[in-house]
Design a protein around this motif. Structure first.
Motif, PDB file in Angstrom:
ATOM      1  N   THR A   1       0.522  -1.554  -0.261  1.00  0.00           N
ATOM      2  CA  THR A   1      -0.215   0.094   0.216  1.00  0.00           C
ATOM      3  C   THR A   1       0.972   1.302   0.169  1.00  0.00           C
ATOM      4  O   THR A   1       1.620   1.347   0.520  1.00  0.00           O
ATOM      5  CB  THR A   1      -0.857   0.063   1.569  1.00  0.00           C
ATOM      6  N   ARG A   2       0.721   2.120  -1.298  1.00  0.00           N
ATOM      7  CA  ARG A   2       1.652   3.422  -0.991  1.00  0.00           C
ATOM      8  C   ARG A   2       0.315   4.593  -0.702  1.00  0.00           C
ATOM      9  O   ARG A   2      -0.997   4.787  -1.573  1.00  0.00           O
ATOM     10  CB  ARG A   2       1.886   3.619  -2.102  1.00  0.00           C
ATOM     11  N   LEU A   3       1.219   5.854  -0.496  1.00  0.00           N
ATOM     12  CA  LEU A   3       0.067   7.060   0.077  1.00  0.00           C
ATOM     13  C   LEU A   3      -0.418   7.475  -1.515  1.00  0.00           C
ATOM     14  O   LEU A   3       1.061   7.391  -2.475  1.00  0.00           O
ATOM     15  CB  LEU A   3       0.511   8.230   0.964  1.00  0.00           C
ATOM     16  N   THR A   4      -1.343   8.271  -2.010  1.00  0.00           N
ATOM     17  CA  THR A   4      -1.435   8.793  -2.949  1.00  0.00           C
ATOM     18  C   THR A   4      -0.189  10.557  -3.422  1.00  0.00           C
ATOM     19  O   THR A   4      -0.234  11.031  -2.177  1.00  0.00           O
ATOM     20  CB  THR A   4      -2.890   8.812  -3.116  1.00  0.00           C
ATOM     21  N   ALA A   5      -0.644  11.347  -3.774  1.00  0.00           N
ATOM     22  CA  ALA A   5       0.337  12.327  -3.801  1.00  0.00           C
ATOM     23  C   ALA A   5      -0.818  12.815  -2.208  1.00  0.00           C
ATOM     24  O   ALA A   5       0.151  14.082  -1.864  1.00  0.00           O
ATOM     25  CB  ALA A   5      -0.018  13.000  -4.932  1.00  0.00           C
ATOM     26  N   PHE A   6      -1.892  12.715  -2.968  1.00  0.00           N
ATOM     27  CA  PHE A   6      -2.832  14.347  -1.493  1.00  0.00           C
ATOM     28  C   PHE A   6      -2.139  13.539  -0.002  1.00  0.00           C
ATOM     29  O   PHE A   6      -2.167  13.677   0.620  1.00  0.00           O
ATOM     30  CB  PHE A   6      -4.180  14.012  -1.739  1.00  0.00           C
ATOM     31  N   GLY A   7      -2.154  12.573   0.426  1.00  0.00           N
ATOM     32  CA  GLY A   7      -1.796  11.850   1.592  1.00  0.00           C
ATOM     33  C   GLY A   7      -0.360  12.090   1.811  1.00  0.00           C
ATOM     34  O   GLY A   7      -0.341  12.420   2.100  1.00  0.00           O
ATOM     35  N   GLU A   8       0.517  11.640   0.746  1.00  0.00           N
ATOM     36  CA  GLU A   8       2.050  12.014   1.161  1.00  0.00           C
ATOM     37  C   GLU A   8       1.855  13.813   1.305  1.00  0.00           C
ATOM     38  O   GLU A   8       2.475  14.634   2.459  1.00  0.00           O
ATOM     39  CB  GLU A   8       2.826  12.109  -0.343  1.00  0.00           C
ATOM     40  N   LYS A   9       1.048  14.503   0.702  1.00  0.00           N
ATOM     41  CA  LYS A   9       0.808  16.386   0.881  1.00  0.00           C
ATOM     42  C   LYS A   9       0.531  16.319   2.496  1.00  0.00           C
ATOM     43  O   LYS A   9       1.372  16.778   3.261  1.00  0.00           O
ATOM     44  CB  LYS A   9       0.032  16.836   0.259  1.00  0.00           C
ATOM     45  N   LEU A  10      -0.765  15.610   3.339  1.00  0.00           N
ATOM     46  CA  LEU A  10      -0.912  15.776   4.737  1.00  0.00           C
ATOM     47  C   LEU A  10      -0.251  15.028   5.279  1.00  0.00           C
ATOM     48  O   LEU A  10      -0.188  16.233   5.921  1.00  0.00           O
ATOM     49  CB  LEU A  10      -2.316  14.814   4.341  1.00  0.00           C
ATOM     50  N   VAL A  11       0.163  13.713   5.587  1.00  0.00           N
ATOM     51  CA  VAL A  11       1.501  13.301   5.996  1.00  0.00           C
ATOM     52  C   VAL A  11       2.547  14.860   6.452  1.00  0.00           C
ATOM     53  O   VAL A  11       2.663  14.939   7.054  1.00  0.00           O
ATOM     54  CB  VAL A  11       2.178  12.324   5.411  1.00  0.00           C
ATOM     55  N   TRP A  12       3.239  14.913   5.082  1.00  0.00           N
ATOM     56  CA  TRP A  12       4.109  15.990   5.145  1.00  0.00           C
ATOM     57  C   TRP A  12       3.827  17.345   6.097  1.00  0.00           C
ATOM     58  O   TRP A  12       4.859  17.816   6.853  1.00  0.00           O
ATOM     59  CB  TRP A  12       4.891  16.474   4.466  1.00  0.00           C
TER      60      TRP A  12
END
Length: 361
Positions: free
Chosen positions: A75-86
């Motif tokens: 499972t990988r984060l989408t670009a939006f998920g990555e943006k939220l995490v960072w």
């Protein structure tokens, strides 16, 4: 000693709608690091099914998927998920020390109303990884409370001189800039009453993105490669040190792209670079490694504590020295990249301290 923790909650609300979504960014971050929903569930002490339902609820709320699954690839984060995490990593790094200060203020206010009244040691020091490790061990000591306030390197000695703290954290660079640091300290050191306690050394330098795509190797490269830079706040000792380095190398601060963008901790600037909002920053190696960044060492700093002679002789302070010299603290420091427990817990007079500083340039 009562321990108080203040935590942030990420609550999202759409305009005109009563519906809200509380996003547990720790779950998403664990997916980012491991690529496994099972690891995220175990880390959050929740069932796999519950975590999967949460992720689906969050995706439905935003109308954008947060994760994507690939057969055989996890499972990988989408670009939006990555943006939220960072974004969450940056906010936590920025707010963490401030929330710790607020929690400590609350604990200090209510302590007189509790039956348990341990000896409280007031510590004023700039935010750093080794100081946090020391506090973790002191918090486990029965009968000792720690009132730790994160203040700038410049203000900690002022606090000690004015009786606002018992221990003051001071860090001084080695090399050509040491004389400036010593001169700034002399104004607030009392040779008769103050004592200096050796603590750690730490590596300072440039944090850059993994693989160092801009091939940055020096301060001058920040200018020549037009690197996006994120700076520390004006009151921090690290910002003062960076400004002194620029002056030493005759680099105009205005020539550094984004030099006016500021964050308040080593971890915050590292998170800023890791989230691709900047190409480089200046700080401790431990922060760079924490966020998977490359590190270009520029100098070594010595970190000390200063206290009054009378306080040094108290039983609580002697216990602090024992912890500093102990195997557990040394083992904890060994886990911090760029940190070394150097003669930790050794006490010297101001005169001896200044002489050793001159000799160690």
């Amino acid at each position: 000693m009562l321990d108080i923790e203040i935590e942030t909650v990420w609550r999202f609300r759409k305009e005109g709608s009563p519906q809200t979504a509380v996003v547990m960014l720790g779950i998403l971050n664990e997916i980012r690091k491991t690529g496994k929903l099972t690891s995220a569930a175990a880390h959050a002490h929740l069932s796999y099914r519950h975590v999967w339902n949460l992720v689906e609820q969050w995706s439905d709320f935003f109308g954008v998927p947060l994760v994507e699954t690939h057969r055989g690839k996890g499972t990988r984060l989408t670009a939006f998920g990555e943006k939220l995490v960072w974004a969450g990593e940056r906010m936590q790094a920025r707010l963490g020390p401030q929330l710790e200060n607020l929690a400590q203020e609350l604990a200090t206010e209510i302590k007189p109303f509790l039956h348990q009244r341990p000896s409280v040691i007031r510590v004023h020091a700039s935010h750093g990884f080794a100081v946090s490790k020391l506090r973790e061990l002191l918090d486990r000591e029965p009968g000792i409370g720690v009132d730790l306030r994160y203040v700038s390197n410049q203000n900690s000695l002022v606090s000690l001189a004015q009786g606002a703290c018992d221990l003051s954290g001071v860090h001084l660079p080695r090399g050509e800039l040491r004389a400036q640091g010593i001169q700034a300290c002399k104004e607030w050191l009392d040779p008769r009453e103050d004592r200096v306690i050796s603590f750690v050394t730490r590596e300072m330098g440039l944090m850059v993105k993994r693989g160092n795509p801009l091939k940055i190797a020096s301060l001058q490269d920040l200018v020549e490669r037009k690197a996006r830079f994120v700076n520390r706040d004006h009151d921090s000792g690290t910002r003062l040190l960076f400004d002194q380095l620029l002056a030493l190398h005759r680099i105009d601060q205005a020539s550094i792209k984004g030099g006016q963008q500021m964050e308040f901790t080593h971890a915050a600037v590292a998170a800023y670079v890791a989230s691709d909002m900047a190409d480089a920053s200046f700080g401790v190696e431990a922060a760079a490694r924490q966020f998977g960044l490359d590190f270009i060492r520029l100098l070594t700093e010595d970190y000390f504590f200063v206290c009054k002679r009378a306080f040094l002789e108290t039983e609580p302070m002697q216990r602090v020295l024992d912890i500093m010299k102990g195997k557990e603290f040394h083992a904890a420091i060994a886990t911090l990249p760029g940190y070394i427990a150097a003669n930790t817990g050794a006490v010297s007079s101001v005169k001896e301290f200044l002489e050793s500083m001159d000799a160690g340039r």
